[in-house]
Write an enzyme that holds these catalytic residues in place. Structure first.
Site, PDB file in Angstrom:
ATOM      1  CD  GLU A 198      -2.993  -1.310   2.147  1.00  0.00           C
ATOM      2  OE1 GLU A 198      -2.918  -0.557   3.137  1.00  0.00           O
ATOM      3  OE2 GLU A 198      -3.887  -2.169   2.027  1.00  0.00           O
ATOM      4  CD  GLU A 296      -4.546  -7.735   0.245  1.00  0.00           C
ATOM      5  OE1 GLU A 296      -5.409  -7.101   0.855  1.00  0.00           O
ATOM      6  OE2 GLU A 296      -3.324  -7.513   0.380  1.00  0.00           O
TER       7      GLU A 296
HETATM    8  C1  XIL Z   1      -5.960  -7.425   7.115  1.00  0.00           C
HETATM    9  C2  XIL Z   1      -6.243  -8.744   7.796  1.00  0.00           C
HETATM   10  O1  XIL Z   1      -7.191  -9.452   7.036  1.00  0.00           O
HETATM   11  C3  XIL Z   1      -6.703  -8.534   9.188  1.00  0.00           C
HETATM   12  O2  XIL Z   1      -6.779  -9.766   9.885  1.00  0.00           O
HETATM   13  C4  XIL Z   1      -5.754  -7.590   9.927  1.00  0.00           C
HETATM   14  O3  XIL Z   1      -6.267  -7.299  11.176  1.00  0.00           O
HETATM   15  C5  XIL Z   1      -5.536  -6.332   9.163  1.00  0.00           C
HETATM   16  O4  XIL Z   1      -5.083  -6.644   7.879  1.00  0.00           O
HETATM   17  N1  XIL Z   1      -5.009  -4.922   2.802  1.00  0.00           N
HETATM   18  C6  XIL Z   1      -3.954  -5.765   3.039  1.00  0.00           C
HETATM   19  C7  XIL Z   1      -4.104  -6.864   4.018  1.00  0.00           C
HETATM   20  O5  XIL Z   1      -2.926  -5.681   2.370  1.00  0.00           O
HETATM   21  O6  XIL Z   1      -2.908  -7.192   4.658  1.00  0.00           O
HETATM   22  C8  XIL Z   1      -5.153  -6.536   5.039  1.00  0.00           C
HETATM   23  O7  XIL Z   1      -5.356  -7.666   5.884  1.00  0.00           O
HETATM   24  C9  XIL Z   1      -6.434  -6.125   4.372  1.00  0.00           C
HETATM   25  C10 XIL Z   1      -6.227  -4.904   3.530  1.00  0.00           C
END
Ligand code: XIL
Length: 422
Positions: A198, A296
């Site tokens: 990010e 994701e």
């Molecule tokens: C999220 C997880 O799913 C949660 O369990 C944690 O508390 C926070 O992070 N973008 C990303 C992921 O790159 O790493 C994130 O994952 C969701 C958003």
């Protein structure tokens, strides 16, 4: 001589099959975008598999029964794996169902949280890879290829307090140590990393350590594992909001010589999204000629039908796109999902419509199962999705089973000769 003739004929025959199936015969048919997507899926994701059955004198055996059963995809259809589901204190029946679905429905994985810095070193100096290793070992044992998520998270709030409290000099050392340690530790096991997650949404490391730290982290990782593919990974890209910014960022990283080797597109979808939007995003990012992964995926929508529709568009457009090498869901079960509404299995493990849609695409429409009899040249030919196959040949009361891989790198057609013992 005779053998070359047979192979030549096979090549022509399989070329014809490919042409027929990949759209050559469809020029008269409707060219709806679904048809076009299907044609590019066939063109990109399948190859010609020719099973040739011969006897012990190398003569073709006609009339043998050949069954081709796909057992795995070459393309990555993955999921994030939740730390809690791999811990000993989790309810055994839930764990069993969770793991069963994970290995049946997916061939790739990523740690949802276990590899993040706040998980491996919640307190300074207390480093533990126990959770990450457990998930990796399970993935390896069950044929799921792992991605590494994430070396660092550029958004300040996702950095644990002790990291935020370090002096620039200490932070730089800690960052170098973590990068080198992980990329070294998982060499040959994890083949790609999200390096700075990010980066469009945060600049914690640049703020503390200057712009050059981005280049430096990529470089440290590359030095520790020259074979790993290094990704950027971001959101608000699919919906177009930050697509231009992402293009600009990737271009400037590449211009600076940063070894970016792949583009991660998160897909946490919470608003209506069309196939055209998805297509536009992928086409735009494809200009870099780097692999793209949907890293994701999770769809929250007003109804189950809408969730299934968006999920289907995402999988179809991405699988039909030449730059895309994999799609990973951000978890699949409502009982272990940061957005339970995005999960495709309910708390009681009942599959949603989106789960059925995924299953139909990945294990039915994009899955090859052939049952045929060899022709007079001893051949059964098929246009088959890239992946692994179990091939069974039956002749009389004899049967032979063979495992075969068909990949985009395979010679085309891929001819597998099976010699019977008589
Ligand atoms: C999220 C997880 O799913 C949660 O369990 C944690 O508390 C926070 O992070 N973008 C990303 C992921 O790159 O790493 C994130 O994952 C969701 C958003």
């Amino acid at each position: 001589m005779r053998q070359w003739l047979v192979l030549g004929l096979l090549a022509i025959a399989s070329g014809l099959i490919h042409w027929l199936c990949s759209g050559g015969a469809q020029t008269m048919a409707a060219t709806t975008s679904a048809t076009k997507l299907d044609a590019s899926i066939r063109r990109l994701r399948t190859g010609d598999l020719v099973i040739r059955v011969v006897d012990s004198q190398q003569q073709p055996v006609a009339g043998a029964t050949v069954t081709l059963e796909q057992t795995a995809h070459d393309f990555d259809f993955g999921t994030a794996l939740s730390t809690q589901m791999f811990r000993p204190n989790v309810a055994a029946h839930e764990q069993a169902q969770y793991l069963q679905i994970a290995k049946q429905w997916f061939n790739a994985s990523v740690h949802e949280d276990a590899l993040k810095w706040y998980s491996t070193e919640p307190e300074q100096g207390q480093v533990s890879y126990a959770d990450a290793d457990r998930i990796l070992a399970w993935s390896e044992a069950n044929g799921l290829k792992m991605r590494g998520h994430t070396l660092f998270w550029a958004v300040e709030k996702w950095n644990q307090p002790w990291v935020r409290a370090l002096s620039p000099q200490e932070l730089r050392q800690a960052v170098e140590r973590r990068t080198t340690e992980i990329c070294h530790r998982y060499r040959g096991k994890i083949s790609e990393y999200d390096v700075l997650n990010e980066l469009l949404h945060g600049d914690f490391y640049q703020q503390r350590l200057g712009e050059g730290i981005v280049d430096q982290i990529f470089q440290w990782c590359r030095d520790a594992d020259p074979t790993a593919r290094l990704y950027v990974n971001d959101y608000d890209v699919l919906n177009g909001k930050l697509l231009d910014a992402y293009v600009h960022q990737i271009r400037s990283l590449l211009d600076r010589g940063v070894p970016v080797g792949g583009i991660g597109v998160q897909a946490h979808v919470r608003e209506p999204m069309t196939a055209a939007q998805i297509q536009h995003c992928l086409d735009t990012l494809a200009q870099f000629r780097l692999p793209i992964k949907i890293t994701e995926l999770g769809v929250v929508a007003a109804t189950e039908a809408e969730q299934a529709r968006i999920l289907k568009d995402l999988y179809t457009v991405a699988f039909a796109h030449p730059a895309v090498t994999g799609i990973l869901m951000w978890g699949f079960w409502a009982g272990a999902n940061w957005e339970p509404a995005a999960a495709i299995f309910k708390h009681n493990f009942e599959p949603t419509l989106a789960a059925r849609t995924y299953q139909d695409l990945v294990f039915n429409q994009w899955w090859t199962k052939v049952n045929g009899k060899t022709n007079s040249s001893g051949v059964v030919a098929a246009q088959a999705f890239f992946g692994r196959y179990q091939v069974t040949v039956r002749a009389g009361n004899h049967s032979t089973i063979r495992t075969v891989s068909l990949t985009p790198q395979s010679p085309m057609p891929q001819v597998v000769t099976i010699t019977l013992p008589f």
